[in-house]
Design a protein around this motif. Structure first.
Motif, PDB file in Angstrom:
ATOM      1  N   SER A  18      27.956  45.108  31.847  1.00  0.00           N
ATOM      2  CA  SER A  18      26.785  44.369  32.306  1.00  0.00           C
ATOM      3  C   SER A  18      27.045  42.898  31.996  1.00  0.00           C
ATOM      4  N   PHE A  19      26.395  42.020  32.724  1.00  0.00           N
ATOM      5  CA  PHE A  19      26.712  40.599  32.617  1.00  0.00           C
ATOM      6  C   PHE A  19      25.519  39.817  32.071  1.00  0.00           C
ATOM      7  N   PRO A  20      25.806  38.792  31.240  1.00  0.00           N
ATOM      8  CA  PRO A  20      27.120  38.264  30.872  1.00  0.00           C
ATOM      9  C   PRO A  20      27.839  39.141  29.846  1.00  0.00           C
ATOM     10  N   SER A  21      29.157  39.234  29.988  1.00  0.00           N
ATOM     11  CA  SER A  21      30.005  39.916  29.021  1.00  0.00           C
ATOM     12  C   SER A  21      31.384  39.311  29.088  1.00  0.00           C
ATOM     13  N   ARG A  36      27.381  24.817  39.229  1.00  0.00           N
ATOM     14  CA  ARG A  36      26.806  25.812  38.309  1.00  0.00           C
ATOM     15  C   ARG A  36      27.661  25.938  37.046  1.00  0.00           C
ATOM     16  N   LEU A  37      28.972  25.773  37.208  1.00  0.00           N
ATOM     17  CA  LEU A  37      29.849  25.795  36.043  1.00  0.00           C
ATOM     18  C   LEU A  37      29.561  24.603  35.150  1.00  0.00           C
ATOM     19  N   HIS A  38      29.384  23.427  35.766  1.00  0.00           N
ATOM     20  CA  HIS A  38      29.021  22.228  34.998  1.00  0.00           C
ATOM     21  C   HIS A  38      27.728  22.466  34.218  1.00  0.00           C
ATOM     22  N   ALA A  39      26.754  23.068  34.886  1.00  0.00           N
ATOM     23  CA  ALA A  39      25.435  23.257  34.280  1.00  0.00           C
ATOM     24  C   ALA A  39      25.482  24.191  33.082  1.00  0.00           C
ATOM     25  N   ARG A  40      26.523  24.988  32.980  1.00  0.00           N
ATOM     26  CA  ARG A  40      26.633  25.939  31.859  1.00  0.00           C
ATOM     27  C   ARG A  40      27.579  25.436  30.780  1.00  0.00           C
ATOM     28  N   ARG A  92      34.917  29.966  29.800  1.00  0.00           N
ATOM     29  CA  ARG A  92      34.938  31.323  29.240  1.00  0.00           C
ATOM     30  C   ARG A  92      34.503  32.308  30.324  1.00  0.00           C
ATOM     31  N   ARG A  93      34.989  33.527  30.220  1.00  0.00           N
ATOM     32  CA  ARG A  93      34.662  34.504  31.237  1.00  0.00           C
ATOM     33  C   ARG A  93      33.207  34.962  31.143  1.00  0.00           C
ATOM     34  N   THR A  94      32.593  34.819  29.991  1.00  0.00           N
ATOM     35  CA  THR A  94      31.157  35.097  29.896  1.00  0.00           C
ATOM     36  C   THR A  94      30.372  34.215  30.849  1.00  0.00           C
ATOM     37  N   VAL A  95      30.881  33.018  31.103  1.00  0.00           N
ATOM     38  CA  VAL A  95      30.213  32.057  31.983  1.00  0.00           C
ATOM     39  C   VAL A  95      30.681  32.220  33.427  1.00  0.00           C
ATOM     40  N   LEU A  96      31.992  32.183  33.642  1.00  0.00           N
ATOM     41  CA  LEU A  96      32.532  32.212  35.001  1.00  0.00           C
ATOM     42  C   LEU A  96      32.140  33.490  35.734  1.00  0.00           C
ATOM     43  N   ASP A  97      32.328  34.644  35.101  1.00  0.00           N
ATOM     44  CA  ASP A  97      32.021  35.906  35.777  1.00  0.00           C
ATOM     45  C   ASP A  97      30.542  36.018  36.096  1.00  0.00           C
ATOM     46  N   THR A  98      29.694  35.527  35.197  1.00  0.00           N
ATOM     47  CA  THR A  98      28.254  35.588  35.438  1.00  0.00           C
ATOM     48  C   THR A  98      27.854  34.717  36.623  1.00  0.00           C
ATOM     49  N   VAL A 122      35.055  47.905  43.452  1.00  0.00           N
ATOM     50  CA  VAL A 122      35.074  48.424  42.084  1.00  0.00           C
ATOM     51  C   VAL A 122      35.632  47.331  41.182  1.00  0.00           C
ATOM     52  N   GLY A 123      34.773  46.774  40.344  1.00  0.00           N
ATOM     53  CA  GLY A 123      35.141  45.659  39.484  1.00  0.00           C
ATOM     54  C   GLY A 123      34.402  44.407  39.902  1.00  0.00           C
ATOM     55  N   ALA A 124      33.585  43.861  38.983  1.00  0.00           N
ATOM     56  CA  ALA A 124      32.742  42.708  39.326  1.00  0.00           C
ATOM     57  C   ALA A 124      33.139  41.466  38.545  1.00  0.00           C
ATOM     58  N   ARG A 125      34.412  41.398  38.157  1.00  0.00           N
ATOM     59  CA  ARG A 125      34.888  40.189  37.496  1.00  0.00           C
ATOM     60  C   ARG A 125      35.239  39.137  38.553  1.00  0.00           C
ATOM     61  N   CYS A 126      36.117  38.189  38.208  1.00  0.00           N
ATOM     62  CA  CYS A 126      36.265  37.024  39.094  1.00  0.00           C
ATOM     63  C   CYS A 126      36.845  37.379  40.458  1.00  0.00           C
ATOM     64  N   ALA A 127      37.686  38.409  40.557  1.00  0.00           N
ATOM     65  CA  ALA A 127      38.205  38.803  41.869  1.00  0.00           C
ATOM     66  C   ALA A 127      37.153  39.578  42.654  1.00  0.00           C
ATOM     67  N   GLY A 128      36.613  40.640  42.049  1.00  0.00           N
ATOM     68  CA  GLY A 128      35.675  41.501  42.758  1.00  0.00           C
ATOM     69  C   GLY A 128      34.367  40.824  43.100  1.00  0.00           C
TER      70      GLY A 128
END
Length: 400
Positions: free
Chosen positions: A34-37, A61-65, A99-105, A7-13
């Motif tokens: 829903s992602f990105p958010s 992938r982080l570099h690419a964004r 930003r979390r819009t990028v990392l979480d996605t 339950v929870g799809a952010r950076c931990a989940g």
């Protein structure tokens, strides 16, 4: 039927779901968004967090964004400034501020690629029980989508500080310290080549970090007791804080703020009992501390790794409750240093004469500067730099 519901799809989940799916587990990861958010968060990926992304095959992938590596940080305590970077972790020396819009996605996409089922737009309301063990969750789709029920022998709450899962399983809070700071941050464009910096003042903390797509994130922290005053005239309070760093207010005035201020005073420092019959807690749901040191994401990745290893060992034949019991003990041990550092930093106390002398001496010794940054990033224990013998050694070296 799933093996694990997260339950929870952010950076931990999302990290846990990815690791479990890569290991062959049937995983559902559920989130109200829903992602990105976006979500309110620290942004820092210290070396130990960046190393995990690299190890998981996701750093590129982080570099690419549009998130560039940060290879030098200025640590400014008023009378003394030093620049450098902390000790590398497995060869990873650069840090990042996504930003979390990028990392979480990035993490959610990796979890889905690995085989996890993403169920977004769902609010989880309750934990389902069977024979005294958590056995699933009940929720509702946002809007008019109706109800949803999922079953699994293990439910993981990675749903943040105010975790529904933690509340429904009656997880106990321990080692609790009340909030010490209140914080606000936003993003500016047009600031040019702004360098990452950490500015500590009595009663104030100002952080400046380049993030995605040419934006700069600027964060200010005040003592918690000042929250009512700060938010009464936030723009004035924020810019008054910038005046404490020579030239920073003018630099900010040369750019454009791209988003409203985001902030909170709801920043308790605590741990929660994080395993029980059929359930576990992860990320801020299980351990939360003041964001002043920016260790939250690194500790979320660490905890995801530890919990994934425990679940893998249970699947290999070890009794599940025994396997899960190792996880919170390891987490508490490995995050204790950062917890102490966050409490010390968040007090925003005046710099003592002794520490001023130490920092002046340390600034002339590159290997000590490297270790100071290692403490900030959580890869070097506090006692390895700030114990009385270590401080005395640095002072003696400077005098010699």
């Amino acid at each position: 039927m799933f093996d694990v519901i997260v339950v929870g799809a952010r950076c931990a989940g999302a990290s846990l779901a990815m690791l479990l799916a890569r290991g062959g587990h049937r995983v559902a990861v559920v989130d109200r968004a829903s992602f990105p958010s976006d979500t309110m968060s620290t942004h820092f990926l210290w070396q130990r967090a960046a190393f995990r992304l690299r190890d998981w095959g996701l750093l590129d992938r982080l570099h690419a964004r549009g998130c560039a590596p940060i290879e030098q940080i200025t640590f400014d305590v008023g009378p003394v400034q030093m620049s450098g970077i902390g000790l590398g972790v497995e060869g990873q020396t650069a840090v990042y501020c996504p930003r979390r819009t990028v990392l979480d996605t990035v993490l959610v996409e990796a979890a889905v690629e690995a085989g996890a089922e993403l169920i977004d737009g769902v609010v989880v309301d309750d934990v389902v029980w069977a024979d005294g063990r958590a056995s699933g969750v009940r929720g509702r789709r946002r809007g008019a989508g109706g109800s949803l029920s999922l079953r699994a022998p293990l439910v993981v709450g990675a749903d943040g500080l105010h975790s529904t899962v933690a509340r429904r399983v009656a997880a106990r809070v321990y080692n609790h310290h009340p909030p010490l700071t209140c914080v606000y941050y936003s993003y500016w464009s047009g600031l040019g080549d702004v360098r990452a910096s950490f500015h500590a003042r009595t009663g104030q903390l100002i952080l400046v970090w380049p993030t995605n797509d040419g934006l700069t994130c600027i964060y200010v922290g005040w003592p918690r007791r000042e929250f009512a005053r700060v938010r009464t005239d936030l723009d004035r309070s924020f810019h008054a804080a910038l005046d404490l760093v020579p030239g920073l207010r003018d630099t900010v005035a040369s750019g454009h703020r791209e988003q409203r201020f985001v902030g909170t005073a709801d920043l308790p420092n605590q741990y929660r009992t994080s395993v029980g019959p059929g359930w576990a807690l992860l990320g801020d749901a299980g351990h939360h501390k003041d964001p002043s040191t920016g260790m939250g994401i690194a500790d979320a990745f660490l905890s995801a790794d530890l919990l994934a290893e425990a679940i893998h060992s249970a699947r290999a034949g070890r009794p599940v409750d025994d396997a899960l019991g190792d996880y919170p003990r390891q987490r508490d041990q490995l995050t204790a240093n950062g917890f102490e550092l966050a409490l010390n930093t968040a007090r925003l106390a005046p710099l003592s004469n002794g520490l001023t002398a130490f920092y002046r001496a340390a600034a002339t010794q590159p290997e000590v500067v490297e270790r100071i940054f290692g403490v900030l990033g959580g890869s070097v224990p506090i006692r390895d730099v700030y114990s009385a013998p270590r401080i005395a050694s640095v002072l003696a070296q400077a005098n010699a």
